[in-house]
Design a protein around this motif. Structure first.
Motif, mmCIF file in Angstrom:
data_model
loop_
_atom_site.group_PDB
_atom_site.id
_atom_site.type_symbol
_atom_site.label_atom_id
_atom_site.label_comp_id
_atom_site.label_asym_id
_atom_site.label_seq_id
_atom_site.Cartn_x
_atom_site.Cartn_y
_atom_site.Cartn_z
ATOM 1 N N PHE A 366 76.761 62.518 20.815
ATOM 2 C CA PHE A 366 78.000 61.744 20.707
ATOM 3 C C PHE A 366 77.697 60.285 21.007
ATOM 4 O O PHE A 366 76.643 59.961 21.566
ATOM 5 N N ARG A 367 78.619 59.412 20.608
ATOM 6 C CA ARG A 367 78.414 57.968 20.752
ATOM 7 C C ARG A 367 79.442 57.368 21.706
ATOM 8 O O ARG A 367 80.469 57.988 22.002
ATOM 9 N N GLU A 368 79.151 56.157 22.138
ATOM 10 C CA GLU A 368 80.080 55.425 23.004
ATOM 11 C C GLU A 368 81.426 55.242 22.304
ATOM 12 O O GLU A 368 81.493 55.020 21.090
ATOM 13 N N ASP A 369 82.492 55.330 23.087
ATOM 14 C CA ASP A 369 83.877 55.088 22.663
ATOM 15 C C ASP A 369 84.445 56.208 21.787
ATOM 16 O O ASP A 369 85.601 56.117 21.355
ATOM 17 N N GLU A 370 83.674 57.252 21.504
ATOM 18 C CA GLU A 370 84.234 58.407 20.810
ATOM 19 C C GLU A 370 85.082 59.223 21.777
ATOM 20 O O GLU A 370 84.845 59.191 22.995
ATOM 21 N N PRO A 371 86.079 59.959 21.283
ATOM 22 C CA PRO A 371 86.885 60.794 22.188
ATOM 23 C C PRO A 371 86.040 61.891 22.824
ATOM 24 O O PRO A 371 85.150 62.456 22.185
ATOM 25 N N GLY A 372 86.304 62.158 24.078
ATOM 26 C CA GLY A 372 85.551 63.186 24.797
ATOM 27 C C GLY A 372 86.218 64.540 24.682
ATOM 28 O O GLY A 372 87.140 64.846 25.428
ATOM 29 N N ASP A 373 85.758 65.357 23.748
ATOM 30 C CA ASP A 373 86.391 66.644 23.481
ATOM 31 C C ASP A 373 85.624 67.834 24.040
ATOM 32 O O ASP A 373 86.175 68.925 24.143
ATOM 33 N N PRO A 413 87.510 57.740 26.640
ATOM 34 C CA PRO A 413 86.454 57.753 25.618
ATOM 35 C C PRO A 413 85.078 57.901 26.254
ATOM 36 O O PRO A 413 84.883 57.660 27.449
ATOM 37 N N ARG A 414 84.100 58.277 25.442
ATOM 38 C CA ARG A 414 82.727 58.416 25.930
ATOM 39 C C ARG A 414 82.222 57.073 26.454
ATOM 40 O O ARG A 414 82.449 56.024 25.843
ATOM 41 N N THR A 417 76.031 56.779 24.935
ATOM 42 C CA THR A 417 75.542 57.483 23.749
ATOM 43 C C THR A 417 74.444 58.449 24.187
ATOM 44 O O THR A 417 73.573 58.090 24.975
ATOM 45 N N ASN A 430 85.124 73.306 25.538
ATOM 46 C CA ASN A 430 86.170 72.303 25.341
ATOM 47 C C ASN A 430 87.061 72.219 26.587
ATOM 48 O O ASN A 430 86.807 72.881 27.598
#
Length: 495
Positions: A366-373, A413-414, A417, A430
């Protein structure tokens, strides 16, 4: 000649204007009757146009859903048609009071003949006003299922999954039991029965079915799948997979996809689906002794052919024969310190809330600022945690470490990265699954809190981001990090 034509026209005019009968003080003639019929036809035509305009244009611009648009358009158009017809009757001089008197006199006799029509009419109004069933809903009754296409005053049109249209009287829908699968939403739970041979490990079957459920995109992952051991059958162990799906009207297609996935996983793990076997007793077995050697040769040949056929079928489905047994999620979880002492039943519950995920070397998890699911536990391999914005490495995570827990637990957000340094296998959970896991095993929450506190820099960035979102106060930065994380876990997950 002109006189004869004038007499003919006069006779025709008298024929159309001659009173046929009287309703109160109003004389009803043929011309009046034709005028009323024409006016009724025009009103019905205009009402139909008005209804389509409301349903397809005006109410759409107001943002209403299809079911509400259909109900409002039907009620308003029928009301407008009734008012228009009354205006026409009054404009031609018909006394409505006298008409009501005649209707009352005939009502008793006509009522018996039109009672079904009246009942359907009232039921139609009930459906439109209560809106327990709306256009677009997926309904099921008496073995018939389909989408509601139209609700009129007398009947309802249902489009079945096979594409046929069924006209159902409104009174039937009001008076009988009906399942509306989409009353709140289209989500629904389905059951997938699975049978395996007696010598199969039940825990392995649980892992496979749970993994299949998590891999199906049409399954609602907010509700963890359930694997039930239904009992011992005549020739098999009987399991049942319970999953929630996003669209219950696509049950057949989703079941088919799940069965394909289950069959593939069972073949990959050399698990056989049993069949009922029939034993044959020979009355004179001694007669076959002379052919014993031949029979033995035939049986050996058939055994080799069956083994070759099985290998061919597996290779045709994309499975390669590999030496040794595959490494199952159960075994991988037991290599993690937190789960070493888990019993088979506890591991089964753990497997149900998550699933195994594999990524290749160099692949971004996953990358920075992506939602943390999702929250991950590393089962094998290693991950690199870094800040791309600052071109800085934060940590290298290995087997047994957690990753992704900050964004998931704190609903932000994440913050970093994460990239795979080598081929890596993860156990993914989840938000709902993590809540269930932490509530079942509070000691795991303490372990997670300690692991979080080891990553000081990432935790500081998280606190800063929380302050920007208004989810943390500045004085919290001065608290003991372990105590702060522990308190947030207790507050967010009700531990």
């Amino acid at each position: 000649m002109d006189t004869q034509l004038q007499q003919l026209l006069t006779a025709i005019l008298q024929f159309f204007t001659a009173p046929l009968f009287h309703i109160g003080d109003t004389a009803v003639s043929l011309s009046l009757t034709l005028g009323v019929l024409i006016a009724l036809f025009v009103i019905v035509f205009l009402v139909s146009i008005f209804k389509n305009f409301l349903r397809s244009q005006l109410l759409v611009k107001l943002g209403m859903d299809e079911g509400n648009r259909a109900a409002i358009a039907t009620i308003v158009s029928y009301s407008a048609g009734t008012v228009g017809f009354i205006i026409v009757l009054q404009s031609i001089g018909l006394n409505l009071a006298s008409l009501a008197l005649v209707a009352g006199g005939l009502g008793v006799g006509i009522g018996f003949g039109l009672q079904d029509l009246t009942k359907n009419f009232v039921s139609g109004l009930t459906l439109l006003l209560e809106r327990k069933i709306k256009v677009g809903d997926f309904v099921e009754f008496e073995g018939l299922s389909g989408h509601v296409k139209e609700i009129s005053i007398r009947s309802t049109l249902v489009r079945t999954l096979d594409g046929s249209d069924v006209i159902v009287p409104n009174s039937f829908l009001v008076e009988n039991r009906l399942v509306n699968w989409s009353y709140d939403n289209y989500a629904g739970r389905i059951r997938i029965p699975v049978r395996v041979e007696f010598d199969t490990d039940p825990l392995l079957v649980t892992e496979i079915l749970a993994r299949v459920a998590h891999s199906e995109p049409d399954v609602v992952h907010a509700y963890p799948p359930e694997v039930l051991f239904r009992g011992f059958g005549d020739s098999s162990l009987q399991f049942e997979l319970w999953v929630w799906i996003k669209r219950i009207d696509l049950e057949a297609q989703i079941k088919s996809s799940l069965y394909f996935r289950i069959n593939r996983e069972l073949c990959l793990n050399r698990i056989k689906v049993p069949f009922v076997q029939t034993e044959m007793w020979l009355k004179n077995p001694e007669e076959l002794m002379a052919y014993g050697s031949k029979v033995e040769d035939v049986l050996k040949m058939r055994g080799l052919e069956a083994q070759s056929l099985e290998t061919h079928n597996l290779e045709a489905q994309g499975f390669e024969s590999q030496p040794g047994s595959p490494l199952y999620l159960r075994d991988m979880l037991r290599q993690i310190a937190y789960f070493q002492n888990f019993s088979d039943l506890e591991l089964r519950q753990l497997i149900e809330v998550g699933y195994r995920r594999s990524i290749k070397a160099g692949e971004i998890l996953f990358r920075e600022d992506e939602p943390g699911d999702d929250f991950y536990i590393i089962l094998s391999g290693s991950l690199d945690v870094k800040l791309l914005k600052l071109d800085k490495q934060l940590a290298t995570l290995k087997k047994g470490d957690f990753v992704g827990e900050l964004a998931l637990m704190l609903d932000i957000p994440r913050t970093a990265t994460v990239e795979a340094l080598e081929d890596t296998t993860l156990f993914a959970v989840n938000r709902n699954g993590l809540t269930r896991l932490l509530q079942s095993y509070p000691n795991l929450a303490e372990s997670i809190a300690r692991e979080i506190c080891k990553r000081q820099e990432e935790l500081a960035l998280t606190q800063k981001q929380l302050r920007k979102l208004g989810l943390a106060d500045a004085p919290e930065d001065g608290k003991n990090l372990l105590l702060w994380v522990r308190q947030r876990l207790i507050g967010l997950f009700g531990l």
